[in-house]
Scaffold this motif. Structure first.
Motif, PDB file in Angstrom:
ATOM      1  N   ASN A   1      -1.096  -1.359  -8.437  1.00 34.99           N
ATOM      2  CA  ASN A   1      -0.829   0.019  -8.039  1.00 34.99           C
ATOM      3  C   ASN A   1      -0.369   0.066  -6.580  1.00 34.99           C
ATOM      4  O   ASN A   1      -1.183   0.293  -5.679  1.00 34.99           O
ATOM      5  CB  ASN A   1      -2.080   0.881  -8.242  1.00 34.99           C
ATOM      6  CG  ASN A   1      -1.787   2.348  -8.018  1.00 34.99           C
ATOM      7  OD1 ASN A   1      -0.651   2.750  -7.815  1.00 34.99           O
ATOM      8  ND2 ASN A   1      -2.844   3.151  -8.021  1.00 34.99           N
ATOM      9  N   PRO A   2       0.922  -0.127  -6.343  1.00 31.53           N
ATOM     10  CA  PRO A   2       1.445  -0.165  -4.968  1.00 31.53           C
ATOM     11  C   PRO A   2       1.173   1.099  -4.157  1.00 31.53           C
ATOM     12  O   PRO A   2       1.193   1.061  -2.931  1.00 31.53           O
ATOM     13  CB  PRO A   2       2.947  -0.364  -5.160  1.00 31.53           C
ATOM     14  CG  PRO A   2       3.081  -0.977  -6.511  1.00 31.53           C
ATOM     15  CD  PRO A   2       1.958  -0.414  -7.334  1.00 31.53           C
TER      16      PRO A   2
ATOM     17  N   ASP B   1      -1.483   2.299  -3.519  1.00 32.18           N
ATOM     18  CA  ASP B   1      -2.698   2.056  -2.744  1.00 32.18           C
ATOM     19  C   ASP B   1      -2.465   1.134  -1.550  1.00 32.18           C
ATOM     20  O   ASP B   1      -3.421   0.690  -0.914  1.00 32.18           O
ATOM     21  CB  ASP B   1      -3.790   1.455  -3.644  1.00 32.18           C
ATOM     22  CG  ASP B   1      -4.286   2.440  -4.693  1.00 32.18           C
ATOM     23  OD1 ASP B   1      -4.141   3.663  -4.468  1.00 32.18           O
ATOM     24  OD2 ASP B   1      -4.813   1.991  -5.726  1.00 32.18           O
ATOM     25  N   SER B   2      -1.204   0.850  -1.231  1.00 29.71           N
ATOM     26  CA  SER B   2      -0.876  -0.085  -0.155  1.00 29.71           C
ATOM     27  C   SER B   2      -1.448   0.336   1.193  1.00 29.71           C
ATOM     28  O   SER B   2      -1.908  -0.501   1.972  1.00 29.71           O
ATOM     29  CB  SER B   2       0.637  -0.267  -0.036  1.00 29.71           C
ATOM     30  OG  SER B   2       1.145  -0.876  -1.189  1.00 29.71           O
ATOM     31  N   LYS B   3      -1.424   1.629   1.486  1.00 28.35           N
ATOM     32  CA  LYS B   3      -1.947   2.100   2.775  1.00 28.35           C
ATOM     33  C   LYS B   3      -3.451   1.874   2.861  1.00 28.35           C
ATOM     34  O   LYS B   3      -3.964   1.484   3.912  1.00 28.35           O
ATOM     35  CB  LYS B   3      -1.598   3.569   2.993  1.00 28.35           C
ATOM     36  CG  LYS B   3      -0.112   3.783   3.244  1.00 28.35           C
ATOM     37  CD  LYS B   3       0.230   5.235   3.434  1.00 28.35           C
ATOM     38  CE  LYS B   3       1.741   5.390   3.603  1.00 28.35           C
ATOM     39  NZ  LYS B   3       2.141   6.792   3.702  1.00 28.35           N
ATOM     40  N   ASP B   4      -4.156   2.104   1.766  1.00 25.83           N
ATOM     41  CA  ASP B   4      -5.607   1.871   1.750  1.00 25.83           C
ATOM     42  C   ASP B   4      -5.906   0.382   1.921  1.00 25.83           C
ATOM     43  O   ASP B   4      -6.834   0.008   2.640  1.00 25.83           O
ATOM     44  CB  ASP B   4      -6.230   2.368   0.440  1.00 25.83           C
ATOM     45  CG  ASP B   4      -6.175   3.884   0.312  1.00 25.83           C
ATOM     46  OD1 ASP B   4      -6.120   4.573   1.352  1.00 25.83           O
ATOM     47  OD2 ASP B   4      -6.172   4.376  -0.831  1.00 25.83           O
ATOM     48  N   PHE B   5      -5.121  -0.463   1.262  1.00 28.07           N
ATOM     49  CA  PHE B   5      -5.300  -1.905   1.385  1.00 28.07           C
ATOM     50  C   PHE B   5      -5.042  -2.345   2.831  1.00 28.07           C
ATOM     51  O   PHE B   5      -5.805  -3.120   3.404  1.00 28.07           O
ATOM     52  CB  PHE B   5      -4.372  -2.650   0.421  1.00 28.07           C
ATOM     53  CG  PHE B   5      -4.490  -4.142   0.499  1.00 28.07           C
ATOM     54  CD1 PHE B   5      -5.620  -4.788   0.030  1.00 28.07           C
ATOM     55  CD2 PHE B   5      -3.464  -4.912   1.033  1.00 28.07           C
ATOM     56  CE1 PHE B   5      -5.745  -6.168   0.104  1.00 28.07           C
ATOM     57  CE2 PHE B   5      -3.568  -6.288   1.103  1.00 28.07           C
ATOM     58  CZ  PHE B   5      -4.715  -6.913   0.640  1.00 28.07           C
ATOM     59  N   HIS B   6      -3.988  -1.813   3.414  1.00 30.04           N
ATOM     60  CA  HIS B   6      -3.651  -2.130   4.798  1.00 30.04           C
ATOM     61  C   HIS B   6      -4.807  -1.766   5.730  1.00 30.04           C
ATOM     62  O   HIS B   6      -5.187  -2.549   6.612  1.00 30.04           O
ATOM     63  CB  HIS B   6      -2.373  -1.386   5.201  1.00 30.04           C
ATOM     64  CG  HIS B   6      -1.866  -1.734   6.551  1.00 30.04           C
ATOM     65  ND1 HIS B   6      -2.183  -1.018   7.683  1.00 30.04           N
ATOM     66  CD2 HIS B   6      -1.056  -2.732   6.969  1.00 30.04           C
ATOM     67  CE1 HIS B   6      -1.598  -1.551   8.726  1.00 30.04           C
ATOM     68  NE2 HIS B   6      -0.901  -2.585   8.329  1.00 30.04           N
ATOM     69  N   GLN B   7      -5.375  -0.615   5.523  1.00 30.54           N
ATOM     70  CA  GLN B   7      -6.503  -0.182   6.347  1.00 30.54           C
ATOM     71  C   GLN B   7      -7.719  -1.085   6.135  1.00 30.54           C
ATOM     72  O   GLN B   7      -8.375  -1.473   7.094  1.00 30.54           O
ATOM     73  CB  GLN B   7      -6.862   1.264   6.021  1.00 30.54           C
ATOM     74  CG  GLN B   7      -7.949   1.836   6.903  1.00 30.54           C
ATOM     75  CD  GLN B   7      -8.210   3.301   6.620  1.00 30.54           C
ATOM     76  OE1 GLN B   7      -7.571   3.923   5.786  1.00 30.54           O
ATOM     77  NE2 GLN B   7      -9.177   3.860   7.326  1.00 30.54           N
TER      78      GLN B   7
END
Length: 181
Positions: free
Chosen positions: A35-36, A38-44
């Motif tokens: 699920n791309p 969610d990239s911002k959450d992963f980055h954080q």
């Protein structure tokens, strides 16, 4: 003596926390691949780790590349990938035999558009992974990570059938230490 015990306790806490962070990051990575958005959450998540290991730094670099999937501006997309590339080059130079780091770079480069010319390490990383996976018991590779890497490599044309069979035998013989990080 008190100082030694306090220092030792702090040392143990830091390293057990690092292992817990890595397990959480690996799990989040698998989810963000599916699920791309969610990239911002992963980055954080990955950038909130204090004193990251080289492996966690590799996930931090990967988070930069994954952000390129969710920004709309082509220049911003390119900037994210360039930032990832610079970070990952440094990390691989620091820990060149770490198969998790090599796998992360391989996975990103495999999925980059070829016109960017940034997929230059595919064969090198696949070869490094194959040569080190034959020694997985010595490297204490996490079993789930090993299976994930093998599954990914099976879907690419980067390994020969012989190499894939060799890796499967290594995993099938129980040489991967359960619970290793």
């Amino acid at each position: 003596m008190k100082t030694f015990l306090l220092s030792f306790g702090l040392f143990v806490a830091i390293f057990s926390s690092a292992g817990q962070n890595l397990a959480e990051i690996r799990s989040a990575f698998h989810l963000v691949v599916l699920n791309p958005d969610d990239s911002k959450d992963f980055h954080q998540l990955v950038n909130n780790v204090k004193n990251p290991s080289y492996t966690i730094e590799a996930y931090q670099a990967v988070s930069e590349a994954l952000l390129a999937q969710v920004v709309w501006n082509p220049i911003s997309k390119l900037n994210q990938v360039v930032k990832y590339n610079k970070m990952m080059e440094k990390i691989v130079d620091e820990d060149p035999t770490n198969i998790e780091i090599r796998f992360l770079r391989l996975a990103i480069e495999y999925n980059l558009p070829s016109f960017l010319g940034m997929s230059t390490h595919l064969e090198e990383d696949a070869a490094q992974i194959v040569s080190n996976l034959s020694n997985v018991s010595e490297m204490q590779v996490n079993p789930m990570l090993g299976k994930y890497i093998l599954s990914f490599l099976e879907q690419t044309d980067l390994c020969t059938p012989y190499q894939l069979a060799q890796m499967k035998r290594s995993f099938g013989q129980g040489v991967v230490t359960a619970g290793a990080e």
